[in-house]
Structures are given as structure tokens and as C-alpha cells.
Design an enzyme around this catalytic site. Structure first.
Site, PDB file in Angstrom:
ATOM      1  N   CYS A 100     -12.079 -81.762  38.041  1.00  0.00           N
ATOM      2  CA  CYS A 100     -11.103 -80.592  38.171  1.00  0.00           C
ATOM      3  C   CYS A 100     -10.148 -80.782  39.327  1.00  0.00           C
ATOM      4  O   CYS A 100      -9.275 -81.448  39.307  1.00  0.00           O
ATOM      5  CB  CYS A 100     -12.166 -79.392  38.409  1.00  0.00           C
ATOM      6  SG  CYS A 100     -11.157 -77.976  37.962  1.00  0.00           S
ATOM      7  N   HIS A 140     -16.452 -79.688  33.605  1.00  0.00           N
ATOM      8  CA  HIS A 140     -17.374 -79.561  34.697  1.00  0.00           C
ATOM      9  C   HIS A 140     -18.893 -79.777  33.971  1.00  0.00           C
ATOM     10  O   HIS A 140     -19.649 -79.082  33.721  1.00  0.00           O
ATOM     11  CB  HIS A 140     -17.650 -78.111  35.149  1.00  0.00           C
ATOM     12  CG  HIS A 140     -16.296 -77.707  35.972  1.00  0.00           C
ATOM     13  ND1 HIS A 140     -16.039 -78.450  37.359  1.00  0.00           N
ATOM     14  CD2 HIS A 140     -15.332 -76.957  35.738  1.00  0.00           C
ATOM     15  CE1 HIS A 140     -14.877 -77.894  37.665  1.00  0.00           C
ATOM     16  NE2 HIS A 140     -14.582 -77.018  36.925  1.00  0.00           N
ATOM     17  N   GLU A 183     -21.347 -80.909  35.335  1.00  0.00           N
ATOM     18  CA  GLU A 183     -22.176 -80.579  36.579  1.00  0.00           C
ATOM     19  C   GLU A 183     -22.674 -79.053  36.365  1.00  0.00           C
ATOM     20  O   GLU A 183     -23.700 -78.795  36.967  1.00  0.00           O
ATOM     21  CB  GLU A 183     -21.731 -80.727  37.838  1.00  0.00           C
ATOM     22  CG  GLU A 183     -20.747 -79.689  38.425  1.00  0.00           C
ATOM     23  CD  GLU A 183     -19.103 -80.013  37.987  1.00  0.00           C
ATOM     24  OE1 GLU A 183     -18.914 -80.903  37.011  1.00  0.00           O
ATOM     25  OE2 GLU A 183     -18.294 -79.502  38.669  1.00  0.00           O
TER      26      GLU A 183
END
Lengths: 722, 230
Positions: B86, B203, B205
């Protein structure tokens, strides 16, 4: 600023003749310009709660799990595992109409500071929004700006926006409501308070520099709007979420040490209210030397510095021996850190600038003699019973219309602009469950969070509407499996000097209090926003409730999504109440009748039963029945699970769209067991259908495909805004 | 595998990244404040998401000029792995460590939603937890994720097989509808020619735990857990 201080100037500052007389008596002389400014903001409605205090005092605020109730920067409740949840809701209504982006953005920033100033890391943001008629161009502009502003601030500061509510009504045409809520998590034994202590201790300013923005914002928030509202644009502050992010990290880093004695954010009325409240609560005096104040503009006067509402600033009292360590932490984060004064034993606030004493006010009378009004109230007349209303369009057409109407249309267009996953703990995102579920990092425990109010009920019956707002929040938490713990309230009303408005306020408080007591759901923080009217048009009374609950195990939370093979069980009694329903407004074009009654004992019993069933593992999905009634609740569950429903219950439009309270739809795999448990608990329950197929099937009605229902539900916002 | 997360002011997804790395590697990554980021001995450096310096200039432009970038370049020069997610991806393009730029989303609005990513090559340290052509889901949350490069650069990226991930449908079809932010050729993530630097907008994560809705992102971190700088 050689303006003469007199009653006329005091009036411009928002003080009545009587209040100005009180200032003269306290001071024993004509106040200075700066002193008058301090009195006027401290005694503004926004800071003094002068019209609402007598009523707020009647709200229940205690429970064994409440650590700090109203009176601190935010409410604090014990949530187990040695942790506390710190939360509050706050309005930024007036600025958000004048300048929607900045008004909404700074609303988020302000409520975040109220929470992290107590030592909590913010873990979730929510909001409660009311806008005017979507047909007006101004409404579109305000919605666009407010949504961008909330996202712009929250996304950048890195706190997930996980929930909220949005309504539309022409009563908000000139006065939208933007209520922002933040929830933070702290060590329950490390809560930071604002009472200053230690004569001689340094008073430290950290954060952004002070500019001329937002001067007299608190006063603006305490008057009605007239045609000149555009000219008030300079009183709206500009937010800087980047600095806020740094401020959060720097403050939490400092809070991990033992340096801080007291801390408060500079919110409404800026340096004035933070210094006066910190010293006042600690029963000490305070001396400020504005020569040391970090300033963004030149030639600022003491008056301007004391009243500026520049954002992202905090005031702290530190242990003197920790001052340099604290300075180093703020240097690491590239934030201003300035010792701007010290605590004294004089009991006065003394403000110096360029060697001149610009203000010297005794603190005790500034607080104790603040105006307090028992304003006259008049009761809202009870609405006459609705009587029979014919169904002119049929169930199928009504369902599709309701799914598409602005108050029920999918909010995905809004949510999709808010970062809801940052933090990696969002178990139920916006729209997935009746309350947002946020796990606590490192624990199995989770919070259930919601905001609720049904203003059309409040308009028709403020007492019942206030009660319903609390009940709805309790129900939404319950429907996820959460145990409701406490609420924060945002009391948005019109001009309290009108008896019918003050009557609405008093009645809403009565209803809320009754619900809080019956449901063990106390108020721990809140905010009052009055004078929400523009050119004589009052808003609907809107006591927005932010609810917080807890689940011991986040994995036990249920959402709205159903799956094939599950049986839908309706819990609660259905009589088909159409008064003040969305069906009545959207289909019959009438806003009439009394809102649906609430039996608090039934609510408690039904909700406790539902929560017990969820926690026992018997429930796969759950949704409370609220706006739009039973068929809307079922349709929303079908859309969430992308699974059709075959309904075998039969009834008229009242049955399908009535808004009887105290009801839930449960999706279960063993209906017989759940129904038996309900019977044993004395809870009305009935199986109403099976989750299966591609659409909604009702006896005697052409099936409605999920595609058709989804198209109706998802049409409004994109078509309107793009 | 030793990982470190470089934190510029305004970065805000560093804790999400730490949770994902910790879960896959079994140890907490080093959190490195940009002013004193010592990258010695690290196998993997991550620049996570956020709004570095507020992104008040072009996204990532300020951080790309920060003194900490010298240490990050040195890490790459000595063969270390570097992941930018990002805002981290934006910083890597601004720093010239990856080609192209991230423009404002085509719809001009911030987008927070799940997207589907098709794995274009699975023989890299970042992607070998997936199969080539496999599709996984990941949250995205950005206002400026619209990947742009001139045609020559795009042709070179594709020619050298340096496109790691593309926006696709859940079935793995690359369509305009699946390309929420309008990225050139649906590009969601790219690799350096050394295959040791990867940048991506979404993302993964934030999707490493079934409770949060899935573990689609976990194979990426499991793969990284296995890497070691020779």
C-alpha cells in the site's frame, strides 16, 4: 482589540444580560476582553450544559463494571482480562453543515482525543449521521463531504471505522447531524484523568501549533442557524489526521511512563476549557504565559490564543523531574512541546502575554456560578391511534420499495470509503452483523459496538423514542451474542428555550433512564447538542445512543448471513404495529400514529433468551427486527447470506412490515430444540421459514429473486452519488 | 528468518503487518523507527501501509526522500528482500526501487473492500505459497492504488514476467469490473528484476486469521518465513 467591554459586547459573545451581571459580580470590576471571552465560552451551552444539566443528572450511571461515568473525558467500563473500554460519542453538527468535510473530519479527531487522553489506544470508530431530503442538491453535497471527511480522517489516523447509522428526513435539511464515537482499550488500572495536582508543576502544551481557526466555535455550536451560516465558515477548524496519529503514539508512549499527573485534550473552547477544567477539578490555580505558546500565525492576541480551537493539541501537567524525558519523546515524534505555565495555589487562572496580565479569574465561581437553567417544558401531545390502513400496493411491491428507500438502502457506498479492517481485529465488518465485532489484540475477547436512534419515533413520542433508542442498541449487541455493558449518548435537539423542545429533551431522558435501569445498561459518557434548528425549522429530536458490549470469545459472535437448510425462528410478539413505521411513511405517505410500544420486561426476557441461545451455539445467524419490520429483516439476512428463504408464515402488511419491538429472527439448525427452550423460558417464538433457494418465497406471492432484491437494495446510493 | 518493519511517521498498518509476520515466523519482527532504522542482519524489510507524512504531497513522495531510504537501498543492494504494501508500494515507486506510479483511484474515492488477486507467478520468495493462476482474496484500503506506467514499461514488466498479482474475479478472470481502482492492465503487485523487491496495494496481512474472515493472505507470509538471504 480596543473594543469596550460592556453588556452589548457580552451579548455578541452569547452571554445574556443576567449572565453578564453575574460576571461583573464575580470579577468585582469590568472584565477584560480576554476575560469576557473566557466567561462566554465556559458558560456557553456547549461547555456548561446549562439547559441540560438538570435532566442529565437523572440518568442512571452506575453498575459494578463502570469505572468512570460521566464527568471525565470519556466513559470507562471494565471489560475483563484486566482491560477497560474507554468510549464516548460527540457531535459536530453545526460545523458539518457549514463545511462538511472539515466539520466531519474534526469531529472524528476530537472524539479520538477524548479517548486517548485517558490512556486508551483507539480501536474502533463509529458514527451516527442524519441528513436532509435526498432530493435536495445541498443534501448530496453534505453527504459527500461528511463521508469523505469521516473517511479522510479515520483512514489516515489508522483507526477502523466499523459501524454507524444513517437516516434521511427533511427536518435535517438545514441542520445535518454528525455524531462520532470512538472506543479505546486501556489497562484498567492505568486510566489517565484530568484533575491537575502539585503546586509549581509544569503545564505542558503538545501537538499542533495554535492558529486563529475555530475561534468561538463553542459559541457557534450554541446558537441556531440563520441565513448567515455561510459567514461562519471561519469558525470551522481544519483537521490534520497525520499530526493526530503522531500525537496518539507520542501520548501513549509517554503514558507508559510515570510522567503524567493530568492530561486533557484541547477540544471545544481550546486552551480555555482545558486549563480551566484541569485546574478546577484539581482545586488548584494555574498561570499561563502565552509567550511560550507554539503559534502558527503572528501577532495573535491573548484572546485569540485562549479561544482558538486549533486541532490536535493536548495540555498536560507533568512531574517536573520527568519533563526532559517527556520532551525527548515528543521530539522523536516531531511534535511541539512547550512548557506554557505552572500550577499555583491562588485558585485563579492567570493569563500573561507580553508581560501583561490579560486575564485573572477566580476558578471556583467560574465553575460553581455557571448558569443553570430549569427551562420550561411542555409535553408532546400523544398521537392519536392510527386505525386501519389499507394495503394499496401489495407485499411484493412494498418489499422492493422499502429495500430501495434511502433509510433502508444498502450503505455499502458509505462503508466502502471507510477503512474497516485496519488493526487486523475486525471480526464483523459494517453490515455483517447487527453490531460491529472487534477483537482485542492478543485476547479472545471482543467488543460489540453499535449506534442507534429512530428519530421519527422520538418526534411522535419523545419518551418512547428515547427508550427505544437505548433498547435498540441493547438489542443490536444482544443479536451478536454480546453482553451489553453501557452506553454513551448524543442528545441532539433544537432550541431549548422553546418549551416544546425542552419537553422533548426531558421526556427522552425519562424514557432512556427507564430503559437503562431495566436493561442494566447505564450511561457512562455523552454530549449534548442543542439549537439544532435553521431558520426556525427544528430537527427531529435525536438522542443517538452508542452501545458497547462484550463477548468473552470473539468466535461466538454471529452475524446476519444465513445458509441453506437453516430454519428461521421469529422471537417476540407480532401484532402488526404500523404507527410511525417505514411502511406507513414510504408506502402510504403518512407519518402518523404513535410509535410501537415497548415492554421493557419483555425486551429483557427475549433478549436474554436470544443471547443465551447464541452463546450455547444453537444460533447460526441473528438479526433484530427494527426499521421496515419482519420481512425487511428476513430479506437482509437472505442478502447477507446470498441464500433465499421460503417463508411459510402468513399475514397481512402489518404482519410483514409492522415494527413491533422486542423481536429477533434467528437462523438455527435445530428448530425444535430452540422452540422448546423458548417455551420453557416463556418467550414467544415460532418457526417462520427455511433458508433455501434463490429468492424470497411467500405464500400467495410471486417469488422475489435475490437478484431483484439486491438490485433494489443497492441502487440508491450509487445512483444518487455517482 | 529475521524481519524488520520500517515505520515512517504516518505509517499506520505496522501492527497488522507485525501480527501477520509473527503468526507465520513465530517471532515478532523488529519495529524500526525511521530515524534510527538499523537493518543489519535482516533478511526481510517491510514498509507497511499508512499515510507517511500525511501523504500531503504525492503519496509516498516524502518518505522516498527520507534518510532512511539509504539504509533500505543498501539492504536491497546486499541481496536482502524488501516488501512494500500500500503506502509502502507507493514509497518504493517514488524511490525508484520499483517502476511506475500509483495514481488516484479511477472513481476518485477511497476504496475499502475485498478484492481478488490472481497469482501471476508462483516461483518467487513472496508468492511461492500459492500456485500460479491461483486466486486469493485480500482487503484493500486506499485512495491512490491505480497503478500506472507507460506502455513500454508495462510491456517490459510483462515481458520479463515481473507482474506478481493482478486484480481478477473470484474465478480468476481478469476483467475491468474486478479492477476497482482502474490499475493499468489490472496490476496489483509487481516485482523487481532481482525478484527480491515486491510492491502490492492490497493487504494480505489483514486476512491471516479465520475469525477475520479468512486466511487467504497467510501463504504469502508463510512463504516469507522460509526465506533466508544467502
Amino acid at each position: 482589540m480596543a473594543q469596550q467591554v460592556n453588556e452589548a459586547l457580552a451579548k455578541q459573545f452569547g452571554l445574556s444580560a443576567d449572565e453578564y451581571g453575574r460576571v461583573l459580580a464575580i470579577m468585582g470590576r469590568t472584565p477584560s476582553f480576554t476575560e469576557l471571552g473566557v466567561f462566554s465560552v465556559m458558560w456557553s451551552e456547549h461547555c456548561s450544559y446549562k439547559s441540560s444539566r438538570v435532566w442529565l443528572k437523572t440518568l442512571p450511571t452506575k453498575a459494578p463494571w463502570v469505572i468512570h461515568g460521566p464527568g471525565e473525558n470519556a466513559g470507562v467500563v471494565d471489560i475483563g482480562d484486566g482491560l477497560a473500554a474507554v468510549f464516548k460519542i460527540e457531535s459536530h453538527n453545526h460545523p458539518s453543515f457549514i463545511e462538511p468535510y472539515s466539520g466531519a473530519a474534526t469531529g472524528v479527531g476530537g472524539i479520538l482525543r477524548d479517548v486517548f487522553t485517558m490512556g486508551a489506544r483507539p480501536v474502533a470508530n463509529l458514527n451516527a449521521l442524519r441528513f436532509g431530503d435526498p432530493k435536495l442538491a445541498v443534501t448530496k453535497r453534505v453527504v459527500d463531504g461528511v463521508v469523505r471527511g469521516i473517511g479522510g480522517y479515520g483512514n489516515c489516523v489508522g483507526v477502523p471505522t466499523v459501524g454507524g447509522e444513517v437516516n434521511f428526513h427533511p427536518a435535517y435539511n438545514g441542520n445535518p447531524l454528525v455524531n462520532a464515537m470512538t472506543v479505546g482499550i486501556a489497562d484498567r488500572n492505568k486510566i489517565f484523568l484530568s484533575a491537575a495536582a502539585g503546586i509549581g508543576n509544569p503545564v505542558v502544551y503538545v501537538g499542533s501549533k495554535t492558529g486563529r481557526d475555530g475561534i468561538h466555535g463553542a459559541t457557534m455550536a450554541s446558537t441556531s442557524f440563520e441565513k448567515d451560516s455561510e459567514e461562519k465558515r471561519p469558525t470551522v477548524q481544519i483537521g490534520d489526521p497525520f499530526v493526530e496519529k503522531l500525537l496518539i503514539e507520542a501520548c501513549l508512549e509517554l503514558m507508559a511512563t510515570d510522567a503524567i499527573i493530568a492530561i486533557q485534550d484541547m477540544g471545544a473552547a481550546g486552551l480555555t476549557s482545558s486549563s480551566v477544567e484541569m485546574a478546577g477539578k484539581g482545586d488548584v490555580g494555574i498561570e499561563l504565559d502565552l509567550d511560550h505558546l507554539p503559534q502558527r500565525e503572528t501577532e495573535m492576541t491573548a484572546y485569540e490564543m485562549m479561544l482558538s480551537e486549533s486541532q490536535e493539541r493536548m495540555l498536560m501537567v507533568l512531574r517536573p523531574d520527568r519533563q526532559e524525558m517527556a520532551r525527548a519523546i515528543f521530539a522523536k515524534w516531531d511534535l511541539d512541546f512547550a512548557v506554557i505555565g505552572h500550577l499555583t495555589d491562588t485558585g485563579h487562572i492567570v493569563v500573561k502575554h507580553n508581560g501583561v496580565v490579560e486575564a485573572d479569574i477566580p476558578l471556583a465561581p467560574l465553575a460553581d456560578q455557571a448558569p443553570l437553567y430549569h427551562r420550561p417544558t411542555s409535553e408532546t401531545p400523544k398521537r392519536t391511534a392510527l386505525g386501519a390502513v389499507a394495503d394499496s400496493v401489495g407485499i411484493r411491491a412494498a418489499l422492493l420499495s422499502l429495500l430501495a428507500c434511502p433509510d433502508l438502502a444498502s450503505r455499502a457506498w458509505i462503508w466502502d470509503q471507510y477503512d474497516s479492517t485496519i488493526g487486523g481485529q475486525t471480526v464483523k465488518r459494517p453490515g455483517a452483523a447487527d453490531a460491529a465485532i472487534v477483537r482485542l489484540d492478543g485476547y479472545t475477547r471482543a467488543l460489540a459496538l453499535t449506534t442507534d436512534c429512530t428519530p421519527r419515533y422520538c418526534q411522535a413520542d419523545p419518551e418512547l423514542g428515547g427508550m427505544q433508542a437505548v433498547v435498540e442498541a441493547w438489542r443490536n449487541i444482544t443479536a451478536t451474542g454480546g453482553k451489553p455493558l453501557a452506553i454513551t449518548d448524543n442528545m441532539n435537539f433544537a432550541n431549548p428555550e422553546k418549551p416544546e423542545i425542552m419537553g422533548q429533551f426531558a421526556a427522552a431522558i425519562r424514557g432512556m433512564a427507564a430503559a437503562c435501569v431495566a436493561l442494566d445498561f447505564p450511561v457512562v459518557s455523552g454530549n449534548v447538542s442543542l439549537y439544532n434548528e435553521t431558520q426556525g425549522q427544528p430537527i427531529l429530536p435525536t438522542p443517538a445512543i452508542g452501545g458497547l458490549g462484550v463477548l468473552e470469545d470473539a468466535a461466538q459472535a454471529v452475524g446476519q448471513a444465513i445458509a441453506p437448510g437453516q430454519t428461521l425462528v421469529l422471537v417476540g410478539e407480532t401484532v402488526g404495529w404500523l404507527g410511525q413505521s417505514l411502511w406507513l411513511r414510504e408506502i402510504a405517505g403518512r407519518e402518523e400514529g404513535p410509535p410501537p410500544p415497548i415492554d421493557l420486561a419483555d425486551e429483557r426476557r427475549n433478549g436474554d433468551f436470544v443471547r443465551g441461545q447464541i452463546l450455547s451455539g444453537a444460533v447460526r445467524a441473528c438479526h433484530d427486527v427494527s426499521d421496515g419490520g419482519l420481512l425487511i429483516a428476513v430479506a437482509e439476512m437472505a442478502l447477507a447470506g446470498n441464500t433465499g428463504v421460503t417463508l411459510n408464515a402468513t399475514g397481512d402488511h402489518g404482519f410483514w412490515f409492522g415494527e413491533d419491538q422486542g423481536r429477533y429472527v434467528l437462523a438455527v439448525t435445530d428448530a425444535a430444540a430452540v422452540l422448546a427452550a423458548a417455551a420453557a423460558a416463556g418467550v414467544p417464538a415460532a418457526a417462520i421459514g427455511i433458508a433455501q433457494g434463490e429468492g424470497l418465497t411467500l405464500p400467495g406471492i410471486d417469488p422475489i429473486s435475490l437478484t431483484e432484491a439486491r438490485e433494489a437494495n443497492e441502487r440508491f446510493f450509487p445512483a444518487w452519488m455517482n | 528468518m529475521k524481519a524488520g518493519i520500517v515505520v515512517f511517521p504516518g505509517i499506520n498498518r505496522e501492527r497488522d503487518m507485525a501480527i501477520a509476520l509473527h503468526a507465520s515466523t513465530g517471532r515478532a519482527p523488529a519495529m524500526l523507527w525511521h530515524k534510527n532504522a538499523d537493518l543489519t542482519g535482516l533478511d526481510l524489510v517491510v514498509i507497511p501501509g499508512g499515510f507517511s507524512y500525511g501523504d500531503y504531497l504525492r503519496c509516498g513522495a516524502m518518505a522516498a526522500q527520507s534518510p532512511a531510504m539509504a539504509a533500505i537501498r543498501a539492504h536491497v543492494a546486499r541481496g536482502g528482500y524488501l516488501l512494500g504494501v500500500c503506502n509502502g508500494f507507493q514509497i518504493l515507486t517514488e524511490a525508484g526501487l520499483l517502476p511506475g506510479a500509483l495514481l488516484r483511484n479511477a472513481g476518485l474515492r477511497f476504496l475499502s473492500m475485498d478484492c481478488h488477486l490472481r497469482v501471476e507467478r508462483a516461483d518467487t520468495a513472496f508468492t511461492n505459497g500459492y500456485r500460479a493462476g491461483e486466486v486469493f482474496r485480500a482487503p484493500m484500503a486506499h485512495g491512490d492504488g491505480n497503478y500506472f506506467a507507460d506502455d513500454a514499461t508495462l510491456d517490459r514488466l510483462e515481458g520479463e514476467n515481473l507482474v506478481a498479482l493482478r486484480y481478477a474475479t473470484a474465478e480468476g478472470v481478469v476483467t475491468p469490473e474486478a479492477n476497482f481502482n482502474g490499475a493499468a492492465r489490472n496490476i496489483a503487485g509487481i516485482l523487481s528484476p532481482s525478484l527480491r523487491v515486491m510492491g502490492l496495494m492490497p493487504h494480505p496481512e489483514d486476512l491471516v486469521d479465520p475469525l477475520m474472515g479468512g486466511t487467504d493472505g497467510k501463504p504469502l507470509f508463510d512463504a516469507l518465513a522460509a526465506l533466508e538471504v544467502a
